[in-house]
Design an enzyme around this catalytic site. Sequence first.
Site, mmCIF file in Angstrom:
data_model
loop_
_atom_site.group_PDB
_atom_site.id
_atom_site.type_symbol
_atom_site.label_atom_id
_atom_site.label_comp_id
_atom_site.label_asym_id
_atom_site.label_seq_id
_atom_site.Cartn_x
_atom_site.Cartn_y
_atom_site.Cartn_z
ATOM 1 C CD GLU A 63 -2.471 -0.181 5.756
ATOM 2 O OE1 GLU A 63 -3.529 -0.193 5.107
ATOM 3 O OE2 GLU A 63 -1.594 0.690 5.603
ATOM 4 C CD1 TRP A 80 -3.585 3.781 -1.344
ATOM 5 C CD2 TRP A 80 -4.592 5.724 -0.917
ATOM 6 N NE1 TRP A 80 -4.409 3.602 -0.265
ATOM 7 C CE2 TRP A 80 -5.036 4.774 0.017
ATOM 8 C CE3 TRP A 80 -5.085 7.026 -0.846
ATOM 9 C CZ2 TRP A 80 -5.953 5.090 1.022
ATOM 10 C CZ3 TRP A 80 -6.006 7.331 0.140
ATOM 11 C CH2 TRP A 80 -6.426 6.375 1.050
ATOM 12 C CB THR A 116 -0.972 -0.020 1.196
ATOM 13 O OG1 THR A 116 -1.750 1.162 1.182
ATOM 14 C CG2 THR A 116 -0.277 -0.161 2.527
ATOM 15 C CE LYS A 136 -8.440 4.283 -1.832
ATOM 16 N NZ LYS A 136 -9.147 3.406 -0.937
HETATM 17 P P1 ADP Z 1 -9.568 -0.085 0.053
HETATM 18 O O1 ADP Z 1 -9.506 0.832 -1.119
HETATM 19 O O2 ADP Z 1 -9.779 -1.504 -0.333
HETATM 20 O O3 ADP Z 1 -10.535 0.373 1.088
HETATM 21 P P2 ADP Z 1 -6.952 1.005 0.752
HETATM 22 O O4 ADP Z 1 -5.978 0.546 1.765
HETATM 23 O O5 ADP Z 1 -6.468 1.250 -0.631
HETATM 24 O O6 ADP Z 1 -8.105 -0.083 0.752
HETATM 25 O O7 ADP Z 1 -7.647 2.337 1.225
HETATM 26 C C1 ADP Z 1 -8.148 2.483 2.524
HETATM 27 C C2 ADP Z 1 -8.590 3.907 2.759
HETATM 28 O O8 ADP Z 1 -9.575 4.276 1.778
HETATM 29 C C3 ADP Z 1 -9.236 4.145 4.083
HETATM 30 O O9 ADP Z 1 -8.297 4.357 5.114
HETATM 31 C C4 ADP Z 1 -10.072 5.400 3.790
HETATM 32 O O10 ADP Z 1 -9.279 6.579 3.807
HETATM 33 C C5 ADP Z 1 -10.518 5.176 2.356
HETATM 34 N N1 ADP Z 1 -11.832 4.518 2.328
HETATM 35 C C6 ADP Z 1 -12.096 3.195 2.170
HETATM 36 N N2 ADP Z 1 -13.422 2.975 2.165
HETATM 37 C C7 ADP Z 1 -14.029 4.163 2.349
HETATM 38 C C8 ADP Z 1 -15.392 4.602 2.440
HETATM 39 N N3 ADP Z 1 -16.416 3.764 2.332
HETATM 40 N N4 ADP Z 1 -15.612 5.921 2.658
HETATM 41 C C9 ADP Z 1 -14.591 6.802 2.755
HETATM 42 N N5 ADP Z 1 -13.298 6.458 2.669
HETATM 43 C C10 ADP Z 1 -13.010 5.161 2.455
#
Ligand code: ADP
Length: 542
Positions: free
Chosen positions: A331, A444, A186, A439
């Site tokens: 994570e 990212w 990540t 994002k």
């Molecule tokens: P994923 O994209 O599978 O959730 P990542 O590790 O790439 O996993 O990203 C995690 C981050 O994405 C979280 O810490 C948060 O900042 C953001 N995020 C994930 N799901 C949501 C959601 N439903 N609403 C807002 N932010 C989210």
Amino acid sequence: MLGLMQSQPLLISSLIDHAERHGGDGEIVSRRVEGDIHRYTWRDVAQRARQVARALDGLNLLFSDRVATLAWNGYRHLELYFGVSGSGRVLHTINPRLHPDQIAWIANHAEDQVLCFDATFLPLVQAIHGRCPGIRQYVLLCDAGKVPAGTGIPGLVSYEDWIGAQPASYDWPSFDENSASSMCYTSGTTGNPKAALYSHRSTLLHAYAAALPDVMALSARDSVLPVVPMFHVNAWGIPYSAALTGCKLVFPGPALDGKSVYELIETEKVTYAAGVPTVWQMLLGHMKPDNLRFSTLKRTVIGGSACPPAMIRAFGEDYGVDVLHAWGMTEMSPLGTLCTLKNKHLAMPLEEQNRIRLKQGRAIFGVDMKIVDGAGQELAWDGRTPGDLYVKGPWIVREYFKGEGGDPLVDGWFPTGDVATIDADGFLQITDRSKDVIKSGGEWISSIDIENIAMSHPAVQMAACVGMPHPKWDERPVVAVVRRAGMELSRDELLRFYDGKIAKWQVPDDVVFVDAIPLGATGKMLKTRLRESLKGYKLPNT
Ligand code: ADP
């Protein structure tokens, strides 16, 4: 006194064994890179996963050695999920959307020894293989005899030739359930990417939890389309929960546009789909003009970024599809919370129910969460007070691979970098992010990388990057720049300066020239203040 029940390690091989023995005729349908549709069953997956394990034995790969993939969602990728981990090796799913330099860095850091990749990524592998001396076998995920001549990649074999030569019999080894099974990098806010290293135990516990009715509610009656990539936190764990339930799986391959996804949903009678908001935006965008309807889709899990209210409404009211809003992280394997209503909410008017659905939801058993203030004191669950969100549980990282970044935990809790409120019913709502990242379309972009590149330009005195709302991508980066006195620099010149330094989609959409970047007392850039000063700003072409 110990309990007197059988003790069996929770291993990924048991999932594929179960799928073969108890749901062997369940279908797996994949749109291939070649464009055609491939069909077979869980029984075939199991047999070919054993052949993968044999092929890895043939390379003398040891326990915990890493096998990497650069691949779309498809049946061969699924076989690698079970064959690699089941045989005791570690599956490293690489995100092909990263810059080639970063991919080479990640492959070397993980010490990958085998790389299996889709034909789409042949140019990428040609660009990096010279920089990855540890990779000793390259496997092209294609039919027998279809490896093109003159790729320049030494010893490149076709996947079908590679596993085709292997017998289908294989006894899955038994070992400690805490052994590593797969890994996912990540992009951190600073420095190089860090890897979450999942274990067999964490993966199985997550697979059980994900299938629960208040989570993804997966069953043998479902036809499931994971649009979320298998290189992104194991497609949110769906391949494992699918083997556990024996549901039908439908893989979109590289075709993620609205038309292709819609066709697959209809032809394969998909009942359940999972993806980030951007993908569903494209799907709804395709359906609206022609007034298309869903004939079988019942539920969709949406996460990775906040789900826009209009999307929840459109799915629910226009198409009769329940949106399950989810929150998680790489994570966290990744599921943390899912938004399903409680019994007492069912009598509420739809508008009120929709307000709840906008939240990221309640913690799944296995995940505990809390919000804390700047001094680490736990804050009230009043639905109003935002705090830093911390989590803990058996499928949440304790430490990153190779101890990178030191001990990430605070008193045993993992700080998520998200800011949230929690209400009295335990519903989490993400309100902000304390980590400095953007994002875009579920992927990212590091603000710091963008700032560092800008600052390496001779005409830039200072640069600060922030995410701005975008109707399709959720957020896009914009860089605010202070020019050095007496120096000229245009927007286009700076944007061109990013060429080749980061992936194309990570290049900022715009440059805003400012007189100064707001700084705090310690000299830290105040991004919140910068964002406020950009109020009313609109991204180009939106
Ligand atoms: P994923 O994209 O599978 O959730 P990542 O590790 O790439 O996993 O990203 C995690 C981050 O994405 C979280 O810490 C948060 O900042 C953001 N995020 C994930 N799901 C949501 C959601 N439903 N609403 C807002 N932010 C989210």
